[in-house]
Each structure stands twice: as C-alpha cells, then as structure tokens.
Design a protein around this motif. Structure first.
Motif, PDB file in Angstrom:
ATOM      1  N   ASN A 121       0.829  -1.212   0.000  1.00 13.53           N
ATOM      2  CA  ASN A 121       0.000   0.000   0.000  1.00 13.53           C
ATOM      3  C   ASN A 121       0.866   1.266   0.000  1.00 13.53           C
ATOM      4  O   ASN A 121       0.532   2.254   0.649  1.00 13.53           O
ATOM      5  CB  ASN A 121      -0.960   0.024   1.200  1.00 13.53           C
ATOM      6  N   CYS A 122       1.964   1.218  -0.736  1.00 19.12           N
ATOM      7  CA  CYS A 122       2.867   2.363  -0.846  1.00 19.12           C
ATOM      8  C   CYS A 122       2.987   2.801  -2.300  1.00 19.12           C
ATOM      9  O   CYS A 122       2.847   1.991  -3.221  1.00 19.12           O
ATOM     10  CB  CYS A 122       4.260   2.005  -0.319  1.00 19.12           C
ATOM     11  N   ASP A 123       3.242   4.084  -2.508  1.00 23.68           N
ATOM     12  CA  ASP A 123       3.486   4.589  -3.863  1.00 23.68           C
ATOM     13  C   ASP A 123       4.900   4.261  -4.321  1.00 23.68           C
ATOM     14  O   ASP A 123       5.145   4.028  -5.504  1.00 23.68           O
ATOM     15  CB  ASP A 123       3.291   6.109  -3.905  1.00 23.68           C
ATOM     16  N   ARG A 164       5.786  -9.754  -1.989  1.00 28.34           N
ATOM     17  CA  ARG A 164       4.939  -9.874  -3.177  1.00 28.34           C
ATOM     18  C   ARG A 164       3.724  -8.958  -3.098  1.00 28.34           C
ATOM     19  O   ARG A 164       3.287  -8.416  -4.117  1.00 28.34           O
ATOM     20  CB  ARG A 164       4.505 -11.333  -3.352  1.00 28.34           C
ATOM     21  N   LEU A 165       3.179  -8.794  -1.893  1.00 27.18           N
ATOM     22  CA  LEU A 165       2.064  -7.856  -1.746  1.00 27.18           C
ATOM     23  C   LEU A 165       2.486  -6.454  -2.151  1.00 27.18           C
ATOM     24  O   LEU A 165       1.716  -5.706  -2.766  1.00 27.18           O
ATOM     25  CB  LEU A 165       1.560  -7.860  -0.303  1.00 27.18           C
ATOM     26  N   GLY A 166       3.703  -6.078  -1.812  1.00 31.01           N
ATOM     27  CA  GLY A 166       4.185  -4.746  -2.154  1.00 31.01           C
ATOM     28  C   GLY A 166       4.411  -4.562  -3.639  1.00 31.01           C
ATOM     29  O   GLY A 166       3.969  -3.571  -4.235  1.00 31.01           O
ATOM     30  N   TYR A 167       5.086  -5.520  -4.281  1.00 30.36           N
ATOM     31  CA  TYR A 167       5.446  -5.355  -5.683  1.00 30.36           C
ATOM     32  C   TYR A 167       4.287  -5.629  -6.637  1.00 30.36           C
ATOM     33  O   TYR A 167       4.333  -5.208  -7.794  1.00 30.36           O
ATOM     34  CB  TYR A 167       6.622  -6.257  -6.023  1.00 30.36           C
ATOM     35  N   ARG A 168       3.265  -6.325  -6.176  1.00 27.29           N
ATOM     36  CA  ARG A 168       2.097  -6.582  -7.016  1.00 27.29           C
ATOM     37  C   ARG A 168       0.931  -5.646  -6.700  1.00 27.29           C
ATOM     38  O   ARG A 168      -0.166  -5.804  -7.241  1.00 27.29           O
ATOM     39  CB  ARG A 168       1.661  -8.043  -6.851  1.00 27.29           C
ATOM     40  N   CYS A 221       6.762   3.267  -8.236  1.00 32.61           N
ATOM     41  CA  CYS A 221       8.207   3.373  -8.405  1.00 32.61           C
ATOM     42  C   CYS A 221       8.906   2.533  -7.341  1.00 32.61           C
ATOM     43  O   CYS A 221       8.473   2.491  -6.189  1.00 32.61           O
ATOM     44  CB  CYS A 221       8.640   4.839  -8.296  1.00 32.61           C
ATOM     45  N   VAL A 222       9.975   1.876  -7.749  1.00 32.12           N
ATOM     46  CA  VAL A 222      10.836   1.133  -6.827  1.00 32.12           C
ATOM     47  C   VAL A 222      12.228   1.749  -6.918  1.00 32.12           C
ATOM     48  O   VAL A 222      12.784   1.871  -8.014  1.00 32.12           O
ATOM     49  CB  VAL A 222      10.899  -0.365  -7.170  1.00 32.12           C
ATOM     50  N   ILE A 223      12.762   2.147  -5.785  1.00 29.29           N
ATOM     51  CA  ILE A 223      14.101   2.737  -5.741  1.00 29.29           C
ATOM     52  C   ILE A 223      15.078   1.666  -5.291  1.00 29.29           C
ATOM     53  O   ILE A 223      15.095   1.271  -4.117  1.00 29.29           O
ATOM     54  CB  ILE A 223      14.147   3.948  -4.797  1.00 29.29           C
ATOM     55  N   ARG A 233      14.189 -10.165 -12.400  1.00 33.85           N
ATOM     56  CA  ARG A 233      14.181 -11.619 -12.544  1.00 33.85           C
ATOM     57  C   ARG A 233      12.955 -12.223 -11.873  1.00 33.85           C
ATOM     58  O   ARG A 233      12.339 -13.159 -12.388  1.00 33.85           O
ATOM     59  CB  ARG A 233      15.457 -12.199 -11.930  1.00 33.85           C
ATOM     60  N   HIS A 234      12.565 -11.665 -10.722  1.00 35.86           N
ATOM     61  CA  HIS A 234      11.440 -12.221  -9.967  1.00 35.86           C
ATOM     62  C   HIS A 234      10.130 -11.478 -10.212  1.00 35.86           C
ATOM     63  O   HIS A 234       9.054 -12.056 -10.040  1.00 35.86           O
ATOM     64  CB  HIS A 234      11.770 -12.185  -8.475  1.00 35.86           C
ATOM     65  N   TYR A 235      10.224 -10.200 -10.612  1.00 36.36           N
ATOM     66  CA  TYR A 235       9.030  -9.387 -10.837  1.00 36.36           C
ATOM     67  C   TYR A 235       9.183  -8.629 -12.158  1.00 36.36           C
ATOM     68  O   TYR A 235       9.379  -7.415 -12.171  1.00 36.36           O
ATOM     69  CB  TYR A 235       8.819  -8.402  -9.682  1.00 36.36           C
ATOM     70  N   PRO A 236       9.105  -9.339 -13.289  1.00 38.39           N
ATOM     71  CA  PRO A 236       9.357  -8.684 -14.591  1.00 38.39           C
ATOM     72  C   PRO A 236       8.384  -7.560 -14.915  1.00 38.39           C
ATOM     73  O   PRO A 236       8.696  -6.689 -15.728  1.00 38.39           O
ATOM     74  CB  PRO A 236       9.237  -9.842 -15.594  1.00 38.39           C
ATOM     75  N   HIS A 237       7.214  -7.543 -14.269  1.00 39.01           N
ATOM     76  CA  HIS A 237       6.244  -6.483 -14.543  1.00 39.01           C
ATOM     77  C   HIS A 237       6.719  -5.124 -14.027  1.00 39.01           C
ATOM     78  O   HIS A 237       6.127  -4.090 -14.363  1.00 39.01           O
ATOM     79  CB  HIS A 237       4.890  -6.827 -13.897  1.00 39.01           C
TER      80      HIS A 237
END
Length: 414
Positions: A110-112, A156-160, A166-168, A180-184
């Motif tokens: 639940n983060c931007d 996975r909850l965070g990245y999906r 944005c991921v820093i 490799r684990h989260y190609p999306h």
C-alpha cells in the motif's frame, strides 16, 4: 502544470505551494543500521527542502520539524513473524495518513514508492542456504522456513500492489534481481546508489592508529584489514580469515592482520582463528559506532559478503581513504574499479582470488595510490546527491498521481 512543476524542481525554485506531504513508513526511525540511517537522513533532507514530512514507525526517536507517529506497540510474536506482523501494523497506520506520496521500506505494501534496501527475499534466501548450513537437514529445507514464507508474501504484496508506481533500488544488482522475480516492474525501477559524507578522514592521527592497534593486541607496523558488520557468516568473516591465513602462509614476512568490528556470535570465528594459526593476527573489537576511529588503524576494508544489496560500509571506508576488497554479491562493488580503488572477486568462496589481492598490499606505494583513488571515488557518491535523486523520484510520483486523478484513470509511472 506538471511540466512547470518539474522545471521548478530542476531549477531549485519551489514556492510554498509546491511542497509535498510525504509519509515515510519504516519499522525503526533511529540510528541502528544502514537502512535506518538513510531514513533519518532522508527525513531531515526533505524537511529542510520545505516538504511536510510525517514518519510512521514501530519505534522511533523524535526529530525536530518531522512529525512522528508510533503505529502501536506490536504484540509479542515469534521472531519469524516479526516483519510480517509489523508490516501489517504499519500498513493500517499509513492508510489513515493523508499524503501526496508514501515511501515504504522493504516488505511493505500500500505504498506509492518502495525502497528495498535489504534486497530481494528470494536472493537473500539463496545466499542464506550457502552461508548457513544446518545439519542434518539438506540445504534446500531452508526454503521451507516459515519466516521465508511470510517475508516473501509481504514482499509480493508490495510489488504486485496496483498502487505501486516506483521502486528505488540502491544498486544495479538489486534491479536485475527484481526484474528476474518481478518482470512487470520493468520501467518502474530507478537505481540510486547509496551516498556518504564527502570525506570521513581526519588529520594525521598516527597516535590514534597506535592506540587502536595496541588496545586490540595488533602490530603497529603490520598491514591491517578491517571488517565492519553484524552478520559474520553472511558477510564472509570465515572466508576473510581463511584468506588472511593463506596470504600469511605464502609470505611469512607479510605481517597481515585483521580487525573485526561488529556484533555477532564470535565463538565460531575465534575457534577458526585458532585452527588457522592466526589468533594473534585477528582481533574482535565488538560493536563500535561510529567506526571512524578504527578506520584510522586500517589500511583497507575486507568484506567478502555472500549477499549485500549495497553495503553502506563500502562507501564509508572509501570516504575514510580505504580501498575495499569485496565480492560481486555486494552491490557496492559496481562502483569500484578493480585494482584502482579496490578489488572485486567473483565469489566469497574464491579464497585464492582474495589471497592474490591481499598479496598486492605488500607494495606500500601501490597501497598509498589506491587510498587516494578511494577518497576520490567517495567524493563522487555524496549523500546529498543520493537524497536529491530520491526527492526527485518522489516529486515525479506525486505529479503522476495528480495527473491520474485529473484524468480519472490510474496509471503507473514509467
């Protein structure tokens, strides 16, 4: 509107209407580790830049000009549930906070924006199987650990999460592992290396060097490697000791010694030192914070880690004028130039490769030149530049969110 706003940010001309309401969701808002130090620096930086900063944490220390909310006292839970349980508490608290942008640490949702300073869970556990072997169980059984299952679910909850824009990542190593684990996440990862104060060196203090070495029973005229870290097995202390012992065996006149700083169970390492015959060349100093005085007693940093997304001590040592010997499993290795400001071996198990690097320390002129190169490298990776890059990422996410609200169609930042 957004173009004008971005132009103002680049030119450093923000007025009071351009201030962001930023929520930082962290477990510990205190000076206890590299990730927490960065959170403290970021909160102070954003505050000084005129943004409204609120920190939601499980535990924390007040900071002037920054609003701190303690998100409730977690109930006692088994250690393997700790991150999952505290993550749920923080997520509920963050949902109640109005904000232009929410920045969370790893294993948050639940983060931007998410900044996974600890790397990728699956990659950590693969390394965990290598450096911690629990007999009589085969290594793969570590993947059945309840902690891994819960931590991986939180990640996975965070990245999906559709809210994530944005991921820093603090290194290209982490970026590649994320994809490799989260190609999306392609197009939503921004690499911002860690930063450090421009120069941690002090004026010539040979007296301090003598004092530190004498207090730990080390020779004043030896070549001293320093290790700094709290997880001895993961960060490769046994491998460092093996390399030091082998280098001394190959050249009995080479007075190489190792000063170990950190908090961990050192009994195994002490026994290993005795078996290797280097108990008089290895000193355990315990936890020293900050480690700067001990950097004065060292000639280079040795960190043959199994997994470190970007070890902060890499830059701290460089800023103190110390070359760094590390592995490619340390994201900080990607800023080094092998043989110029440090040495990079492919694997912590490559004892022979580390020995070859150690034997090159016998040339004082070369070591002196590498120390100068190390200081110059650290100057190019300032904490100020890193914080400005994070601020820019937060602003762009806030601009994108505002645009999506106006259009009525959520769209992740690219």
């Amino acid at each position: 509107m957004s173009c004008r706003f971005r132009k103002q940010v680049r030119n450093g001309m923000r007025d009071s209407g351009d201030r962001l309401a930023v929520v930082l969701a962290v477990r510990y808002f205190m000076n206890v580790g590299g990730m927490e130090k960065f959170s403290l620096s970021l909160a102070a930086f954003l505050r000084d830049r005129g943004h409204n900063v609120k920190v939601v944490a499980i535990r924390g220390q007040p900071m002037e000009g920054v609003s701190l909310r303690i998100a409730g006292r977690p109930r006692p839970v088994p250690r393997f549930m700790r991150d999952w349980h505290t993550g749920r508490i923080l997520v509920r608290a963050v949902a109640e906070e109005p904000a232009d942008v929410v920045l969370g640490e790893q294993k948050m949702w639940n983060c931007d924006v998410i900044r996974p300073a600890g790397g990728v869970e699956d990659e950590y556990w693969k390394a965990h199987v290598r450096f911690r072997r629990i007999l009589p169980f085969p290594p793969w059984t570590r993947f059945l650990a309840l902690k891994r299952i819960l931590d991986l679910r939180a990640e996975r909850l965070g990245y999906r999460d559709p809210r994530l824009r944005c991921v820093i990542a603090n290194s290209n190593l982490v970026r590649k592992q994320l994809l490799r684990h989260y190609p999306h996440l392609e197009g939503r990862i921004r690499v911002i290396h860690e930063g450090v104060a421009s120069d941690l060196r002090v004026p010539d203090m040979s007296g301090m060097r003598r004092h530190v070495l004498r207090s730990h029973g080390l020779a004043e005229d030896g070549v001293t490697a320093i290790f700094v870290g709290h997880d001895f097995r993961r960060k490769g202390v046994p491998q460092a000791m093996q390399a030091v012992a082998e280098a001394r065996r190959r050249d009995p006149c080479f007075r190489l010694q190792l000063l170990i700083l950190g908090r961990d169970r050192s009994l195994y390492c002490r026994r290993l030192a005795r078996r290797l015959g280097i108990e008089n060349a290895v000193a355990f100093a315990g936890s020293v914070s900050p480690p700067n005085p001990c950097f004065l007693a060292a000639d280079f940093l040795m960190l043959p880690t199994f997994y470190d997304p970007f070890a902060n001590v890499t830059l701290e040592a460089l800023a103190a004028g110390l070359p760094v010997l590390t592995t490619r499993q340390n994201g900080g290795a990607e800023i080094l130039t092998h043989g110029t400001d440090g040495w990079v071996v492919d694997d912590p198990g490559d004892i022979r490769g580390m020995v070859e690097c150690l034997l090159r320390m016998r040339d004082p002129a070369r070591l002196s030149a590498m120390k100068a190169s190390a200081s110059a490298l650290a100057a190019r990776h300032s904490i100020q530049a890193a914080l400005e890059s994070v601020e820019q990422a937060l602003i762009e996410v806030a601009v994108e969110k505002k645009r999506d609200r106006e259009l009525g169609a959520p769209r992740p930042i690219k």
